[in-house]
Design a protein around this motif. Structure first.
Motif, PDB file in Angstrom:
ATOM      1  N   SER A 142       0.785  -1.125   0.129  1.00 14.01           N
ATOM      2  CA  SER A 142       0.211  -0.029  -0.003  1.00 14.01           C
ATOM      3  C   SER A 142       0.992   1.285  -0.082  1.00 14.01           C
ATOM      4  O   SER A 142       0.361   2.234  -0.378  1.00 14.01           O
ATOM      5  CB  SER A 142      -0.833  -0.040   1.178  1.00 14.01           C
ATOM      6  N   ASP A 143       2.016   1.258   0.549  1.00 13.30           N
ATOM      7  CA  ASP A 143       3.037   2.207   0.422  1.00 13.30           C
ATOM      8  C   ASP A 143       3.591   2.549  -1.065  1.00 13.30           C
ATOM      9  O   ASP A 143       3.562   3.746  -1.249  1.00 13.30           O
ATOM     10  CB  ASP A 143       4.080   1.988   1.430  1.00 13.30           C
ATOM     11  N   CYS A 144       3.859   1.526  -1.637  1.00 13.56           N
ATOM     12  CA  CYS A 144       4.452   1.820  -2.900  1.00 13.56           C
ATOM     13  C   CYS A 144       3.343   1.925  -4.107  1.00 13.56           C
ATOM     14  O   CYS A 144       3.589   2.881  -5.035  1.00 13.56           O
ATOM     15  CB  CYS A 144       5.289   0.541  -3.609  1.00 13.56           C
ATOM     16  N   ALA A 145       2.245   1.507  -3.972  1.00 11.21           N
ATOM     17  CA  ALA A 145       1.055   1.475  -4.955  1.00 11.21           C
ATOM     18  C   ALA A 145       0.780   2.800  -5.313  1.00 11.21           C
ATOM     19  O   ALA A 145       0.625   3.899  -4.587  1.00 11.21           O
ATOM     20  CB  ALA A 145      -0.125   0.507  -4.593  1.00 11.21           C
ATOM     21  N   ILE A 146       0.740   3.135  -6.377  1.00 10.98           N
ATOM     22  CA  ILE A 146       0.260   4.459  -6.972  1.00 10.98           C
ATOM     23  C   ILE A 146      -1.104   4.223  -7.995  1.00 10.98           C
ATOM     24  O   ILE A 146      -0.951   3.521  -8.708  1.00 10.98           O
ATOM     25  CB  ILE A 146       1.177   5.362  -7.658  1.00 10.98           C
ATOM     26  N   ASP A 147      -2.220   4.854  -7.290  1.00 14.92           N
ATOM     27  CA  ASP A 147      -3.549   4.534  -8.043  1.00 14.92           C
ATOM     28  C   ASP A 147      -3.561   5.437  -9.266  1.00 14.92           C
ATOM     29  O   ASP A 147      -3.597   6.829  -9.257  1.00 14.92           O
ATOM     30  CB  ASP A 147      -4.556   4.699  -7.202  1.00 14.92           C
ATOM     31  N   THR A 148      -3.535   5.067 -10.575  1.00 16.59           N
ATOM     32  CA  THR A 148      -3.514   5.870 -11.814  1.00 16.59           C
ATOM     33  C   THR A 148      -5.154   6.234 -12.006  1.00 16.59           C
ATOM     34  O   THR A 148      -5.444   7.011 -12.873  1.00 16.59           O
ATOM     35  CB  THR A 148      -2.770   5.317 -12.949  1.00 16.59           C
ATOM     36  N   GLY A 149      -5.872   5.421 -11.339  1.00 16.52           N
ATOM     37  CA  GLY A 149      -7.484   5.646 -11.885  1.00 16.52           C
ATOM     38  C   GLY A 149      -7.707   4.649 -12.712  1.00 16.52           C
ATOM     39  O   GLY A 149      -8.803   4.066 -12.513  1.00 16.52           O
ATOM     40  N   ARG A 150      -6.884   4.056 -13.407  1.00 15.08           N
ATOM     41  CA  ARG A 150      -7.379   2.653 -14.436  1.00 15.08           C
ATOM     42  C   ARG A 150      -6.218   1.883 -13.898  1.00 15.08           C
ATOM     43  O   ARG A 150      -5.484   1.479 -14.936  1.00 15.08           O
ATOM     44  CB  ARG A 150      -7.382   3.392 -15.602  1.00 15.08           C
ATOM     45  N   GLY A 151      -5.690   1.416 -13.158  1.00 13.81           N
ATOM     46  CA  GLY A 151      -4.619   0.589 -12.685  1.00 13.81           C
ATOM     47  C   GLY A 151      -3.738   0.826 -11.731  1.00 13.81           C
ATOM     48  O   GLY A 151      -3.463   2.131 -11.522  1.00 13.81           O
ATOM     49  N   ILE A 152      -2.994   0.173 -10.838  1.00 11.57           N
ATOM     50  CA  ILE A 152      -1.827   0.587 -10.255  1.00 11.57           C
ATOM     51  C   ILE A 152      -0.774   0.457 -10.779  1.00 11.57           C
ATOM     52  O   ILE A 152      -0.192  -0.316 -11.534  1.00 11.57           O
ATOM     53  CB  ILE A 152      -1.905  -0.730  -8.924  1.00 11.57           C
ATOM     54  N   ALA A 153       0.272   1.481 -10.385  1.00 11.09           N
ATOM     55  CA  ALA A 153       1.594   1.615 -10.932  1.00 11.09           C
ATOM     56  C   ALA A 153       2.676   1.489  -9.424  1.00 11.09           C
ATOM     57  O   ALA A 153       2.125   1.848  -8.529  1.00 11.09           O
ATOM     58  CB  ALA A 153       1.830   2.779 -11.578  1.00 11.09           C
ATOM     59  N   CYS A 154       3.777   1.169  -9.738  1.00 12.96           N
ATOM     60  CA  CYS A 154       4.823   1.070  -8.804  1.00 12.96           C
ATOM     61  C   CYS A 154       5.535   2.383  -8.612  1.00 12.96           C
ATOM     62  O   CYS A 154       6.302   2.500  -7.673  1.00 12.96           O
ATOM     63  CB  CYS A 154       5.510  -0.347  -8.908  1.00 12.96           C
ATOM     64  N   SER A 155       5.666   3.053  -9.615  1.00 12.52           N
ATOM     65  CA  SER A 155       6.783   4.075  -9.629  1.00 12.52           C
ATOM     66  C   SER A 155       6.056   5.291 -10.709  1.00 12.52           C
ATOM     67  O   SER A 155       5.215   5.007 -11.330  1.00 12.52           O
ATOM     68  CB  SER A 155       7.974   3.852 -10.029  1.00 12.52           C
ATOM     69  N   GLU A 156       6.777   6.489 -10.637  1.00  9.58           N
ATOM     70  CA  GLU A 156       6.498   7.538 -11.428  1.00  9.58           C
ATOM     71  C   GLU A 156       6.736   7.010 -12.817  1.00  9.58           C
ATOM     72  O   GLU A 156       5.940   7.364 -13.829  1.00  9.58           O
ATOM     73  CB  GLU A 156       7.123   8.727 -11.192  1.00  9.58           C
TER      74      GLU A 156
ATOM     75  N   CYS B  31       6.167   4.043 -14.082  1.00  7.39           N
ATOM     76  CA  CYS B  31       5.264   3.158 -14.478  1.00  7.39           C
ATOM     77  C   CYS B  31       3.743   4.005 -14.557  1.00  7.39           C
ATOM     78  O   CYS B  31       3.106   3.483 -15.286  1.00  7.39           O
ATOM     79  CB  CYS B  31       5.199   2.229 -13.366  1.00  7.39           C
ATOM     80  N   VAL B  32       3.596   4.938 -13.825  1.00  6.30           N
ATOM     81  CA  VAL B  32       2.459   5.775 -14.133  1.00  6.30           C
ATOM     82  C   VAL B  32       2.389   6.356 -15.367  1.00  6.30           C
ATOM     83  O   VAL B  32       1.518   5.991 -16.116  1.00  6.30           O
ATOM     84  CB  VAL B  32       2.283   6.951 -13.108  1.00  6.30           C
ATOM     85  N   ASN B  33       3.485   6.843 -16.124  1.00  6.30           N
ATOM     86  CA  ASN B  33       3.659   7.017 -17.305  1.00  6.30           C
ATOM     87  C   ASN B  33       3.148   5.908 -18.264  1.00  6.30           C
ATOM     88  O   ASN B  33       2.573   6.071 -19.328  1.00  6.30           O
ATOM     89  CB  ASN B  33       4.641   7.713 -17.888  1.00  6.30           C
ATOM     90  N   GLU B  34       3.664   4.892 -18.005  1.00  3.93           N
ATOM     91  CA  GLU B  34       3.793   3.582 -19.023  1.00  3.93           C
ATOM     92  C   GLU B  34       2.123   3.219 -18.818  1.00  3.93           C
ATOM     93  O   GLU B  34       1.547   2.910 -19.692  1.00  3.93           O
ATOM     94  CB  GLU B  34       4.653   2.584 -18.423  1.00  3.93           C
ATOM     95  N   VAL B  35       1.397   3.292 -17.305  1.00  5.90           N
ATOM     96  CA  VAL B  35       0.523   2.800 -17.398  1.00  5.90           C
ATOM     97  C   VAL B  35      -0.779   3.606 -18.220  1.00  5.90           C
ATOM     98  O   VAL B  35      -1.624   2.985 -18.880  1.00  5.90           O
ATOM     99  CB  VAL B  35      -0.166   2.651 -15.970  1.00  5.90           C
ATOM    100  N   ASN B  36      -0.494   5.045 -18.158  1.00  2.00           N
ATOM    101  CA  ASN B  36      -1.298   6.032 -19.007  1.00  2.00           C
ATOM    102  C   ASN B  36      -1.039   5.621 -20.333  1.00  2.00           C
ATOM    103  O   ASN B  36      -2.168   5.759 -21.264  1.00  2.00           O
ATOM    104  CB  ASN B  36      -0.953   7.351 -18.639  1.00  2.00           C
ATOM    105  N   ASP B  37       0.379   5.275 -20.796  1.00  2.00           N
ATOM    106  CA  ASP B  37       0.341   4.929 -22.351  1.00  2.00           C
ATOM    107  C   ASP B  37      -0.706   3.565 -22.608  1.00  2.00           C
ATOM    108  O   ASP B  37      -1.088   3.727 -23.503  1.00  2.00           O
ATOM    109  CB  ASP B  37       1.885   4.481 -22.501  1.00  2.00           C
ATOM    110  N   ILE B  38      -0.379   2.427 -21.717  1.00  2.00           N
ATOM    111  CA  ILE B  38      -1.208   1.251 -21.878  1.00  2.00           C
ATOM    112  C   ILE B  38      -2.719   1.646 -22.326  1.00  2.00           C
ATOM    113  O   ILE B  38      -3.427   1.257 -23.093  1.00  2.00           O
ATOM    114  CB  ILE B  38      -0.736   0.270 -20.772  1.00  2.00           C
ATOM    115  N   ASN B  39      -3.189   2.556 -21.263  1.00  2.86           N
ATOM    116  CA  ASN B  39      -4.646   2.749 -21.400  1.00  2.86           C
ATOM    117  C   ASN B  39      -4.889   3.558 -22.518  1.00  2.86           C
ATOM    118  O   ASN B  39      -6.128   3.307 -23.028  1.00  2.86           O
ATOM    119  CB  ASN B  39      -5.019   3.752 -19.865  1.00  2.86           C
ATOM    120  N   VAL B  40      -4.121   4.477 -23.064  1.00  2.00           N
ATOM    121  CA  VAL B  40      -4.364   5.135 -24.315  1.00  2.00           C
ATOM    122  C   VAL B  40      -4.426   4.177 -25.615  1.00  2.00           C
ATOM    123  O   VAL B  40      -5.260   4.200 -26.500  1.00  2.00           O
ATOM    124  CB  VAL B  40      -3.246   6.221 -24.757  1.00  2.00           C
TER     125      VAL B  40
END
Ligand code: ZN
Ligand code: ZN
Length: 123
Positions: A23-37, A39-48
């Motif tokens: 729970s400390d590492c998890a970043i909720d992007t709104g559409r999936g969990i990321a482990c780092s900043e 990965c947040v960008n990666e997750v946003n790309d995946i969603n696009v």
């Protein structure tokens, strides 16, 4: 499963790199969990990418019209059959080639439609 960095119980998996996160590492992007900043960008790309391919395959589209690919087959089927009938009248003998082409397009179009229905695609 344990967190990739902290060796405590994880709450989820990073959508980008598939590492377990607590729970400390998890970043909720709104559409999936990321482990780092990163990965947040990666997750946003995946969603696009997911949204784009959904559009391409027509998933979730509310269009009631038959897909354009199948309309093309239908158009050729009607065109060849129509031209076949026309040639048959003009030459006073059946133009089997055009009828076979028309029937072929109808069968291929029908198969494509059936396949799309089965796979829930709309293209
Ligand atoms: Zn990650
Ligand atoms: Zn952690």
């Amino acid at each position: 499963m344990k967190c990739f960095t902290h060796q405590i119980d994880s709450v989820g998996i990073c959508k980008s790199c598939n590492k377990a996160v607590c729970s400390d590492c998890a970043i909720d992007t709104g559409r999936g969990i990321a482990c780092s900043e990163e990965c947040v960008n990666e997750v946003n790309d995946i969603n696009v990418i997911m949204d784009k391919s959904k559009q391409i395959y027509g998933i979730g589209s509310s269009s009631k019209l038959p897909p354009t690919g199948i309309l093309m087959y239908l158009f050729f089927a009607v065109a060849f059959t129509g031209f076949g009938i026309y040639q048959t009248i003009i030459r006073e003998r059946p133009d089997y080639f055009l009828f076979v082409m028309g029937a072929g397009f109808l069968i291929v179009g029908g198969l494509a439609w059936f396949r799309n229905r089965k796979l829930n695609l709309n293209c």
